[in-house]
Motif scaffolding. Structure first.
Motif, PDB file in Angstrom:
ATOM      1  N   GLU C  46       0.834  -1.251  -0.045  1.00 20.22           N
ATOM      2  CA  GLU C  46       0.042  -0.099   0.074  1.00 20.22           C
ATOM      3  C   GLU C  46       0.937   1.340   0.036  1.00 20.22           C
ATOM      4  N   LEU C  47       2.273   0.976   0.369  1.00 20.47           N
ATOM      5  CA  LEU C  47       3.021   2.046   0.274  1.00 20.47           C
ATOM      6  C   LEU C  47       3.667   2.653  -1.222  1.00 20.47           C
ATOM      7  N   GLU C  48       3.452   1.500  -1.998  1.00 20.22           N
ATOM      8  CA  GLU C  48       3.947   1.621  -3.356  1.00 20.22           C
ATOM      9  C   GLU C  48       3.301   2.758  -4.099  1.00 20.22           C
ATOM     10  N   GLY C  49       4.112   3.504  -4.856  1.00 25.08           N
ATOM     11  CA  GLY C  49       3.712   4.654  -5.598  1.00 25.08           C
ATOM     12  C   GLY C  49       3.672   6.075  -4.903  1.00 25.08           C
ATOM     13  N   GLU C  50       4.071   6.095  -3.482  1.00 27.86           N
ATOM     14  CA  GLU C  50       4.010   7.536  -2.917  1.00 27.86           C
ATOM     15  C   GLU C  50       5.447   7.867  -2.862  1.00 27.86           C
ATOM     16  N   HIS C  51       5.332   8.944  -3.426  1.00 25.03           N
ATOM     17  CA  HIS C  51       6.818   9.463  -3.308  1.00 25.03           C
ATOM     18  C   HIS C  51       7.193  10.549  -2.134  1.00 25.03           C
ATOM     19  N   MET C  52       8.216  10.709  -1.561  1.00 28.33           N
ATOM     20  CA  MET C  52       8.426  11.597  -0.500  1.00 28.33           C
ATOM     21  C   MET C  52       9.295  12.627  -0.828  1.00 28.33           C
ATOM     22  N   LEU C  53       9.234  13.662  -0.446  1.00 28.80           N
ATOM     23  CA  LEU C  53      10.034  14.725  -0.723  1.00 28.80           C
ATOM     24  C   LEU C  53      10.947  15.125   0.812  1.00 28.80           C
ATOM     25  N   ILE C  54      12.456  14.834   0.288  1.00 30.11           N
ATOM     26  CA  ILE C  54      13.211  15.043   1.497  1.00 30.11           C
ATOM     27  C   ILE C  54      13.955  16.267   1.074  1.00 30.11           C
ATOM     28  N   ASN C  55      14.163  16.971   2.207  1.00 32.22           N
ATOM     29  CA  ASN C  55      14.801  18.419   2.199  1.00 32.22           C
ATOM     30  C   ASN C  55      16.372  18.184   2.535  1.00 32.22           C
ATOM     31  N   ILE C  56      17.348  18.516   2.020  1.00 36.08           N
ATOM     32  CA  ILE C  56      19.003  18.562   2.377  1.00 36.08           C
ATOM     33  C   ILE C  56      19.184  19.932   2.350  1.00 36.08           C
ATOM     34  N   GLY C  57      19.471  20.497   3.414  1.00 33.76           N
ATOM     35  CA  GLY C  57      20.026  21.740   3.442  1.00 33.76           C
ATOM     36  C   GLY C  57      19.025  22.617   3.954  1.00 33.76           C
ATOM     37  N   PRO C  58      19.175  24.081   3.721  1.00 34.39           N
ATOM     38  CA  PRO C  58      20.767  24.726   3.169  1.00 34.39           C
ATOM     39  C   PRO C  58      21.672  24.503   4.204  1.00 34.39           C
ATOM     40  N   GLN C  59      21.367  24.220   5.428  1.00 31.94           N
ATOM     41  CA  GLN C  59      22.438  23.969   6.480  1.00 31.94           C
ATOM     42  C   GLN C  59      22.604  22.627   6.626  1.00 31.94           C
ATOM     43  N   HIS C  60      23.728  22.151   6.178  1.00 31.71           N
ATOM     44  CA  HIS C  60      24.127  20.599   6.056  1.00 31.71           C
ATOM     45  C   HIS C  60      25.627  20.545   6.087  1.00 31.71           C
ATOM     46  N   PRO C  61      26.219  19.546   6.815  1.00 32.15           N
ATOM     47  CA  PRO C  61      27.707  19.710   6.361  1.00 32.15           C
ATOM     48  C   PRO C  61      27.910  19.136   5.118  1.00 32.15           C
ATOM     49  N   ALA C  62      27.275  18.395   4.902  1.00 37.96           N
ATOM     50  CA  ALA C  62      27.705  17.445   3.732  1.00 37.96           C
ATOM     51  C   ALA C  62      27.301  18.290   2.267  1.00 37.96           C
ATOM     52  N   THR C  63      26.972  19.264   2.348  1.00 38.25           N
ATOM     53  CA  THR C  63      26.477  20.029   0.960  1.00 38.25           C
ATOM     54  C   THR C  63      27.322  21.118   0.829  1.00 38.25           C
ATOM     55  N   HIS C  64      28.840  21.138   1.383  1.00 37.97           N
ATOM     56  CA  HIS C  64      29.680  21.811   0.753  1.00 37.97           C
ATOM     57  C   HIS C  64      29.514  23.338   0.719  1.00 37.97           C
ATOM     58  N   GLY C  65      28.595  23.696   1.671  1.00 37.97           N
ATOM     59  CA  GLY C  65      28.234  25.023   1.519  1.00 37.97           C
ATOM     60  C   GLY C  65      26.736  25.054   2.006  1.00 37.97           C
ATOM     61  N   VAL C  66      26.043  26.349   1.409  1.00 42.82           N
ATOM     62  CA  VAL C  66      24.813  26.378   1.679  1.00 42.82           C
ATOM     63  C   VAL C  66      24.018  25.975   0.271  1.00 42.82           C
ATOM     64  N   LEU C  67      23.930  24.828   0.159  1.00 41.62           N
ATOM     65  CA  LEU C  67      23.153  24.048  -0.914  1.00 41.62           C
ATOM     66  C   LEU C  67      21.801  23.527  -0.276  1.00 41.62           C
TER      67      LEU C  67
END
Lengths: 214, 234, 435
Positions: C46-67
């Motif tokens: 029943e979870l198939e077909g549902e897309h999630m939106l994940i937000n990375i940043g803008p403050q995040h150590p792994a984005t090499h800056g504010v991306l």
């Protein structure tokens, strides 16, 4: 009371040389407890590196082997604000980023401090234009300002030690220290933006651009 | 996607170039040899090139706005020109406000190791609009968005022309225009108030939320705030 | 169908029995090459077909800056990636219109702050082409030394931060220790570690001090050992290989069409290096190779950058040997300040000094675009002069900006942790992207 410049001339570190004179209402128990709590806080400040630009690279260099922040208890870089103590804003903050740094500050639990590292975080630095916040102290309360563009790692470490001194001088009984100041439109201290413009106009920074050189 | 794949054949630029590249010395400020693309373009599109300028070792062609897209497409696809690399798209507004706004394309031919600049002049008072070259070069995607953001130039045919460096409903205008003051149109306190008032819960644009069908699942008060309040529209 | 062999030394984790990294690719629009591995059976239909939106940043150590990356995900796989930039937009180009050419040099430090002195060199070259002046031989060689030191420093940060993103912490410390050596050299030369402002129109801010070349030669001797150590740690490490091989592949024609440049483009098999193809500073007279990859994935980008560091050491070695004596600034009173002892003693020199500082040198009317090979790619400065001492338009052609615009293409079908690795491999600097 507290620490004068002469005490700090190379004898021990900032956190052991504090003389805690008792204030009215305090006893030796509370001063010792204060000392213990402050000593613990000052020597294990987990930084939240809000690094945006060049100062972030010098911050990384401070954390690296040569200038090692680990000896201050700061090697655990908390990238989640909820697990950090001190927000080190390293780099310029444009207006697009302003609500984010406000949010990050609000997400940090007390006790928390802020270090504004570099000229751009302290005053806007060389970016006196439409895009950059002229100092993050317009957004969050700052404890220590570290000037430089970028400040040398020694400069940042000096600022951190200054913060440690400040922490050692805190009293846990003082409620104003942990006050989460929120802007309150009903307070007598609140000045609306239009009034700020009127007050600030002779100093430039207003829409009329009265400063001499662009 | 997996580790098993055909290795790419290496492309060495200059595979049809006659000259060995050398550091330019004593480059004259004006005058000099025209790039072969200039004569070829003038032959292919008679009347479209308004002016050719050779300066500092570079050829700039000032082109009619109606022909620019066809010309860039021809420069890209024609085997004798082969300008397959789009280096930059930008715009210039001169300090002398009577002069036209120029939209500039920098193209490189890796095959022949050549460089050319194409310009379209948009006189003041006319609509700031040029055709987009996104269908030719995917590099134009963000470059044109930035040009729009900074100057207000619309690139017709771009799939997603919205602001990129500033937030979507930035009210002060287009920063790189000469009538935009250095410190912005609003006062500092006004700018800060606008920036901080950006609704932190509207982190996702309406478009993004509708993709994820997540809008329905947000709590009612949040939905109301996002739908009604000022959006950051980032 | 060729197989790509990469030597691994340790026993592996994360690899299947066939030696391929376990991956469930999701191909948007069909699977023409038949490379998709069958997806595991859905755990909860029943979870198939549902897309999630994940937000990375803008403050995040792994984005090499504010991306900020907004990822639309189907389970663990990325369906779409929407990057948002602009969180470090500081109005560089606007402020350049209000500064003289020599005053813009500190701004060039701060946009790509990992390649400060390289940017100084690039801007000075552009300004000099605009002015129509040629620099002295000594200055040419010193600028090559500066640019290559800067390339090494930038790649060291890239390597350190990429390793941290993928999980290896030690090369970061080794890289930054070597960076301290570069900082010592730069500090001895111009007085600043990071934001150097080392060049001026027509020359450099200062000549190298005595014994500086010995320090540089010491660096040239010891630095390759550090690269060897880092390579021993990473290149044949099965974890590293498993995390980086096959990710973010860009085909050569796509890469050219997207306007990619620098190691990103070279790892995809296009040997375009501005130093070789549109040379400047006599690079055609130096004997160096340009590393080119053939798989276009994160592992190849890593190999290309490591090899570039070695080639930079080679160039430095040749530059040190050929450094000629002579003046460092050209002898043109319209652009160069007089020596201080003259400016404080002779009236004429004082007026000359005053004019050049207060008003600044004025180039002829016109425009110029000069591109150099920065560690990130083709870095160009486009300047339009209207005859006054301040440019009418100063445009920075940012390699990271154009490189990053290809990230939606590169991360489609990958997993979330791969996004971090791919983002790291592009080597972005937000200061340059957002300017």
């Amino acid at each position: 009371m507290g620490l004068s410049g002469a005490d700090f001339a190379g004898h021990g570190d900032a956190t052991t040389m504090v003389e805690m004179d008792a204030r009215p209402g305090e006893s030796w128990v509370t001063t010792k407890l204060d000392f213990l709590v402050n000593w613990g806080r000052a020597n294990s400040l987990w930084p939240m590196p809000f690094g945006t630009a060049c100062c972030a690279i010098e911050f990384m260099a401070s954390a690296a082997s040569k200038f090692d922040l680990a000896r201050f208890g700061m090697e655990r870089m908390a990238f989640s604000p909820r697990q950090s103590d001190v927000l080190i804003c390293a780099g310029r903050v444009p207006y697009k980023l302003a609500p984010i740094i406000r949010r990050i500050w609000q997400q940090m639990p007390q006790p928390k401090w802020a270090i504004s590292m570099g000229a751009c975080a302290s005053t806007g630095g060389m970016f006196d234009n439409y895009a950059v916040v002229q100092g993050i102290d317009t957004i969050i309360p700052v404890d220590v300002y570290v000037p430089g563009c970028p400040p040398r790692p020694e400069g940042l470490i000096y600022g951190i030690m200054m913060l440690q001194k400040k922490i050692m001088n805190e009293r846990n009984a003082d409620p104003r220290l942990r006050d989460e100041m929120q802007p309150d439109p009903t307070s007598k201290l609140y000045i609306p933006a239009s009034r700020i413009d009127e007050l600030a106009e002779p100093f430039g920074n207003s829409v009329h651009q009265t400063r001499s050189a662009p | 996607m997996s580790a098993v794949s055909q290795p790419f054949a290496i492309v060495y630029p200059g595979w049809d170039s006659d000259a060995t590249p050398a550091t330019p010395r004593n480059v004259p400020v004006s005058g000099g040899e025209q790039s072969p693309a200039a004569t070829a373009v003038q032959a292919q599109f008679p009347g479209a090139v308004v002016r050719t300028v050779v300066s500092r070792g570079e050829t700039s062609l000032i082109v009619d706005a109606t022909e620019i897209h066809a010309m860039i497409a021809w420069l890209k696809d024609d085997p004798t020109q082969s300008y397959e690399y789009l280096s930059d798209i930008t715009a210039v507004e001169h300090r002398d406000l009577a002069l036209a706004i120029e939209v500039v394309w920098h193209l490189r031919s890796l095959r022949f190791r050549r460089f050319i600049r194409l310009k379209v002049l948009i006189p003041k008072g006319e609509t700031l609009s040029v055709p987009s070259v996104w269908d030719l070069y995917k590099a134009a995607d963000w470059l044109e968005r930035e040009c729009y953001d900074m100057f207000g130039i619309t690139f017709t045919g771009h799939p997603d022309l919205r602001r990129i460096l500033l937030w979507e409903n930035y009210k002060e205008g287009f920063p790189l225009r000469k009538d935009f003051p250095l410190r912005g149109r609003f006062s500092r306190s006004e700018q800060l108030k606008n920036a901080l008032a950006a609704n932190p819960e509207a982190r996702y644009s309406m478009e993004e939320l509708s993709i994820a069908d997540a809008f329905e699942e947000l709590p009612l008060d949040m939905r109301r705030r996002i739908a009604s309040g000022p959006k950051t529209g980032e | 169908m060729g197989k790509r062999t990469v030597e691994v030394e340790l026993s592996t984790t994360g690899m299947g029995l066939d030696g391929k990294p376990q991956r469930v690719p999701l191909f948007v629009g069909g699977d023409p090459a038949g490379l998709a591995v069958a997806a595991p059976p859905a755990m909860e239909p029943e979870l198939e077909g549902e897309h999630m939106l994940i937000n990375i940043g803008p403050q995040h150590p792994a984005t090499h800056g504010v991306l900020r990356l907004v990822l639309e995900m189907d389970g663990e796989t990325i369906v779409r990636c929407i990057p948002h930039v602009g969180y470090l937009h500081c109005g560089f180009e606007k402020i350049g219109e209000y500064r003289q050419y020599n005053q813009i040099i500190p701004w060039t430090d701060r946009e790509d702050y990992l390649n400060s002195i390289g940017n100084n060199v690039a801007f000075a070259l552009g300004a000099e082409r605009l002015f129509g002046i040629d620099i002295t031989p000594r200055c040419t060689v010193l600028r090559v030394i500066a640019a290559e030191l800067s390339r090494i420093a930038s790649h060291l940060v890239w390597m350190g931060t990429t390793c941290i993103d993928i999980g290896a912490f030690t090369p970061f410390l080794w890289g930054f220790q070597e960076r301290e050596n570069v900082y010592n050299l730069l500090e001895g030369w111009v007085g600043a570690r990071l934001t150097t402002s080392a060049t001026r129109v027509g020359g450099m801010a200062a000549d190298i001090p005595d014994n500086w070349l010995e320090g540089l030669q010491g660096f040239i001797r010891t630095f390759p050992k550090t690269i060897d150590e880092c390579e021993r740690m990473l290149t044949k490490n099965a974890i590293w290989v498993g995390r980086t091989v096959g990710l973010g592949v860009m085909a050569p024609d796509e890469a050219i069409n997207h306007g990619l440049s620098g190691p990103l483009l070279r790892a995809s098999g296009v040997a375009y290096d501005v130093r070789k193809d549109f040379p400047y500073l006599d690079y055609e007279t130096y004997d160096f190779d340009v590393p080119v990859g053939t798989a276009g994935d994160v592992y190849d980008r890593f190999l290309v950058r490591v090899e570039e560091m070695r080639q930079s050491v080679r160039i430095l070695d040749q530059a040190v040997k050929r450094l000629p004596d002579g003046p460092i600034n050209i002898d043109d009173p319209r652009v160069i300040l007089p020596p201080k002892h003259k400016a404080t003693n002779e009236m004429e020199s004082m007026i000359h000094h005053f004019k050049n500082v207060m008003e600044g040198p004025r180039p002829p009317i016109g425009e110029c675009y000069v591109a150099v090979e920065s560690p990130k790619g083709e870095k160009g400065y486009y300047m339009v002069s209207d005859g006054t001492s301040k440019p009418s338009r100063w445009r920075i052609r940012p390699p990271s900006f154009v490189n990053l615009s290809a990230i939606p293409k590169m991360v489609e079908g990958h997993l979330l942790s791969d996004v971090i690795a791919i983002n790291a491999s592009i080597d972005i600097v937000m200061g340059e992207i957002d300017r």
